[in-house]
Design an enzyme around this catalytic site. Structure first.
Site, mmCIF file in Angstrom:
data_model
loop_
_atom_site.group_PDB
_atom_site.id
_atom_site.type_symbol
_atom_site.label_atom_id
_atom_site.label_comp_id
_atom_site.label_asym_id
_atom_site.label_seq_id
_atom_site.Cartn_x
_atom_site.Cartn_y
_atom_site.Cartn_z
ATOM 1 N N LYS A 127 0.961 -0.866 0.276
ATOM 2 C CA LYS A 127 -0.354 0.028 0.188
ATOM 3 C C LYS A 127 0.672 1.058 -0.326
ATOM 4 O O LYS A 127 0.504 2.207 -0.541
ATOM 5 C CB LYS A 127 -0.901 0.042 1.288
ATOM 6 C CG LYS A 127 -2.119 0.986 1.339
ATOM 7 C CD LYS A 127 -2.242 1.182 2.389
ATOM 8 C CE LYS A 127 -2.893 2.232 3.181
ATOM 9 N NZ LYS A 127 -1.995 2.888 4.129
ATOM 10 N N ASP A 146 -6.645 1.089 1.073
ATOM 11 C CA ASP A 146 -7.167 1.438 2.088
ATOM 12 C C ASP A 146 -7.949 0.964 2.963
ATOM 13 O O ASP A 146 -8.545 0.510 2.520
ATOM 14 C CB ASP A 146 -6.122 3.087 3.115
ATOM 15 C CG ASP A 146 -7.444 3.918 2.310
ATOM 16 O OD1 ASP A 146 -8.382 3.625 1.770
ATOM 17 O OD2 ASP A 146 -7.249 4.716 2.310
#
Ligand code: SF4
Length: 218
Positions: A127, A146
Site C-alpha cells: 500500500k 486502504d
C-alpha cells in the site's frame, strides 16, 4: 439480484469513475509532501492515523529532518518525541530510521522507483509503495487499498474479498492501468465525504444508481 457479468461490472465501474471525477475534480493525495522522501515518511506515519494528524506532525518534522541521512542518524529518543502526537510512534520512529538507513546503504539516499525495491524497506508494504509510486513518481503500479477503498469496493460490489491484496487484484481487472492511482483517490474522497463507515449518505450520493448497497447499510 441477477449475477452481474464481468463486462457489465467493468462498464459500471467505468461509469462510477466518470461520476466521481465530476464530483471530485480535484481528488488527490491529502498527505502534504514536496519530495518522494517526504511522501514515503508521511505514508509510513499514516498507518492508523488520519492524514490531518500526519500533516500536523510533518509540518515541523520536515523542517527539522531534510534528508534520508538526517532521519537515519536521528537520536532515537528525539525522533520518538518528534512523532509523539501520532499513534504507534515508537514503531514508526524505528521503521523510519531503518528505512532511511537502507535508503542510504542501497539507494544513495534516494527513494527507489520500483515496487520490488520499495517493499524491501522497513515499514513499507504494498500500500505504501503504491502511494509513493503513484503520487511522487506518477507510476501506476497498483491500486492503493486502504480502509476506505476496501469498504467502498465491497459496498459497490466490486470485490467479495477482504484481504487488501485480493481486493487490489479485483480492482486492477476492472479499472484501466492509467487510472489506478486516480481511482483510489476517488474512492478515498468519496469514503471521507459521502460513503462513511457508519451511516453513509446514500440519499445525496452521486453514484447511488450504480451501487447495490444503496440504502442497505446502517
Ligand atoms: S449509495 Fe450509499 S453505500 Fe453506495 S456508494 Fe453511495 S453512499 Fe456508499
Amino acid at each position: 439480484m441477477p449475477r452481474e457479468s464481468f463486462d457489465a461490472k467493468k462498464s459500471r465501474t467505468s461509469e462510477i469513475i466518470q461520476r466521481l471525477k465530476v464530483a471530485y475534480p480535484n481528488a488527490h493525495c491529502e498527505l502534504n509532501f514536496r519530495t518522494p522522501l517526504q511522501l514515503l515518511i508521511a505514508t509510513i506515519l499514516s498507518a492508523q492515523a488520519t492524514d490531518k494528524q500526519v500533516n500536523i506532525v510533518t509540518a515541523d518534522l520536515f523542517r527539522k529532518y531534510k534528508s534520508a541521512r538526517d532521519f537515519a542518524s536521528a537520536d532515537p529518543a528525539e525522533l520518538e518525541s518528534d512523532l509523539r502526537a501520532i499513534g504507534l510512534f515508537r514503531n514508526k520512529a524505528r521503521s523510519i530510521r531503518a528505512c532511511c538507513s537502507a535508503l542510504l546503504e542501497k539507494h544513495s539516499g534516494e527513494v527507489p522507483r520500483s515496487m520490488d525495491e520499495l517493499i524491501q524497506l522497513a515499514g513499507v508494504g504494498r500500500k505504501t509503495a503504491n502511494v509513493v509510486l503513484g503520487n511522487a513518481f506518477g507510476i501506476n503500479s497498483g491500486v492503493v487499498v486502504d480502509t476506505h477503498v476496501a469498504r467502498l469496493s465491497a459496498r459497490l460490489g466490486l470485490t467479495k474479498h477482504a484481504a487488501p491484496e485480493k481486493i487490489e487484484t479485483d480492482l486492477q481487472k476492472l479499472v484501466s492501468n492509467g487510472e489506478w492511482t486516480l481511482f483510489s483517490h476517488l474512492l478515498i474522497w468519496h469514503g471521507r465525504r459521502r460513503c462513511f463507515a457508519r451511516k453513509p449518505d446514500c440519499v445525496r450520493c452521486e453514484i447511488q444508481q450504480l451501487c447495490p448497497s444503496r440504502g442497505k447499510v446502517g
